[in-house]
Enzyme design. Sequence first.
Site, short mmCIF file in Angstrom:
data_model
loop_
_atom_site.label_atom_id
_atom_site.label_comp_id
_atom_site.label_asym_id
_atom_site.label_seq_id
_atom_site.Cartn_x
_atom_site.Cartn_y
_atom_site.Cartn_z
N THR A 73 0.84 -1.21 0.00
CA THR A 73 0.00 0.00 0.00
C THR A 73 0.87 1.25 0.00
O THR A 73 0.64 2.19 -0.77
CB THR A 73 -0.93 -0.02 1.23
N ASN A 149 -6.11 -9.16 -8.01
CA ASN A 149 -6.16 -9.92 -6.76
C ASN A 149 -7.47 -10.68 -6.55
O ASN A 149 -7.54 -11.55 -5.70
CB ASN A 149 -5.91 -8.98 -5.58
N GLN A 179 0.51 -9.10 -6.66
CA GLN A 179 0.03 -10.48 -6.86
C GLN A 179 0.80 -11.21 -7.96
O GLN A 179 0.50 -12.38 -8.25
CB GLN A 179 -1.47 -10.50 -7.16
N SER A 199 5.04 -6.50 -2.34
CA SER A 199 4.76 -6.67 -0.91
C SER A 199 5.29 -8.03 -0.44
O SER A 199 5.14 -9.03 -1.15
CB SER A 199 3.25 -6.58 -0.69
N GLY A 200 5.88 -8.05 0.75
CA GLY A 200 6.52 -9.27 1.24
C GLY A 200 5.57 -10.37 1.68
O GLY A 200 5.80 -11.55 1.43
N HIS A 201 4.45 -9.99 2.33
CA HIS A 201 3.65 -11.03 2.99
C HIS A 201 2.85 -11.90 2.02
O HIS A 201 2.23 -12.87 2.42
CB HIS A 201 2.75 -10.44 4.08
N THR A 237 13.75 4.78 9.98
CA THR A 237 14.75 3.72 10.18
C THR A 237 14.26 2.42 9.57
O THR A 237 13.15 1.99 9.85
CB THR A 237 15.04 3.55 11.69
N CYS A 322 -16.56 -6.64 -1.39
CA CYS A 322 -17.76 -5.83 -1.58
C CYS A 322 -17.49 -4.40 -1.22
O CYS A 322 -17.04 -4.10 -0.12
CB CYS A 322 -18.90 -6.36 -0.72
N1 PLP Z 1 -2.02 -4.46 -4.36
C1 PLP Z 1 -2.62 -5.66 -4.53
C2 PLP Z 1 -2.95 -6.11 -5.90
C3 PLP Z 1 -2.93 -6.45 -3.43
O1 PLP Z 1 -3.52 -7.62 -3.60
C4 PLP Z 1 -2.59 -5.97 -2.14
C5 PLP Z 1 -2.94 -6.75 -0.93
O2 PLP Z 1 -3.91 -7.46 -0.88
C6 PLP Z 1 -1.95 -4.73 -2.01
C7 PLP Z 1 -1.68 -4.00 -3.15
C8 PLP Z 1 -1.58 -4.17 -0.68
O3 PLP Z 1 -0.45 -4.78 -0.13
P1 PLP Z 1 -0.13 -4.64 1.43
O4 PLP Z 1 -1.07 -5.55 2.15
O5 PLP Z 1 1.29 -5.06 1.59
O6 PLP Z 1 -0.33 -3.22 1.78
#
Ligand code: PLP
Length: 377
Positions: A73, A149, A179, A199-201, A237, A322
């Site tokens: 994000t 996503n 994604q 994004s890492g997670h 940091t 939604c």
């Molecule tokens: N962009 C897409 C296409 C995503 O699927 C997501 C998370 O679901 C994000 C951005 C946001 O990533 P983060 O959760 O690391 O902020």
Amino acid sequence: LGRIIYLDNSATTKPCGKAIQYMNDALQNSWGNPSSLHRLGIEAEITLNNARSTLAKFIKASEDEIFFTSCGTEANTAIMTASSRSWGNRVITTEIEHPSVLETVKRLEKYGYEVIKLKSQKDGKISLEELKAALNNKTVLVSIMMVNNETGAVQPVTEAAKIVKEISPKALMHCDAVQGFGKLPINVKSLGVDLLTVSGHKVHAPKGIGFLYCKKGVTISPLLSGGGQEKGIRSGTESVPLISAFGGAVEELSDMQTRYSKVSKICSYARRLFENSGFIRVNSPDDAIPYILNISVTGYRSETMLHFLEQKNIFVSSGSACAKGGPSYVLSSLGLNVSESDSALRISFSGDNTKEDIDELFSALKDATQKLRRSSR
Ligand code: PLP
């Protein structure tokens, strides 16, 4: 928890062994501030830069093009840099972006920018013709995601970037690759983007870490201003443990292609099973990424189904994010009616899933149609 069947990998993934190991190691041994000039700082900086190098190599970028952020994000807020381009007033994106992009372009709209959202076609992809028609010499930035996503639809980013550079050479090309990263091979040079979000997670690193790729020579406004870390693009940091864990997770992605073929087989198996079931509609386009399969068990509301599955230790997402009670804008664009959209589920895989997981999901869905009451919609 007992044995769980986790099929919600697009929401987040389980941290992998190396991510946990590297994180622990950094917490214990690299806890210095990487900006400190003394030995503890230098050690932390080395750990930080090892991860930076792993990530840069993975997308064929150089180390000084990687800027760590707190999440995908935050990296997407790089879009706000459009407001520093006073020579133009048009921003182009798609109607199927993640809210972190859509809400950010809303802010640009408030600043007076004209935002054009490309439509998603029946196949879940944007039209390059529509992009061509939208571009002009006042276009400052274009943002197109790599993989949607909700549906897994893969967008034609390489072709789009080429068109952008031909028609509006001064415009910045951004891609939200959250994604796609770790699933599709990414070469930022051949992709032709100026900015890319990761994004890492979503790739078995912990939550709270991401990065922005920013092509050398491209100037953008800082995401956070302050002490000048990350070359002034993102002050604050750096979280060495999270960054190191991210590097570890990406080292484990060296078998990305093997994982992709494994997941492809599982996804095709699930697709066939569902399509022949007579009660499940597959919503994801045929050529979507195999990591995401959006389905509808028409007549059964997503949330009710999700909780029914949860009781059997099977975890999925409701398929439609939604928007305030309305049907998903992404699914409507695929042509789903309200009832289909209301009953959408997103099944999302990782390399850890097996065919048995799909069999158990399928029998749980069948069971649900016998035990749950049909919704009236
Ligand atoms: N962009 C897409 C296409 C995503 O699927 C997501 C998370 O679901 C994000 C951005 C946001 O990533 P983060 O959760 O690391 O902020």
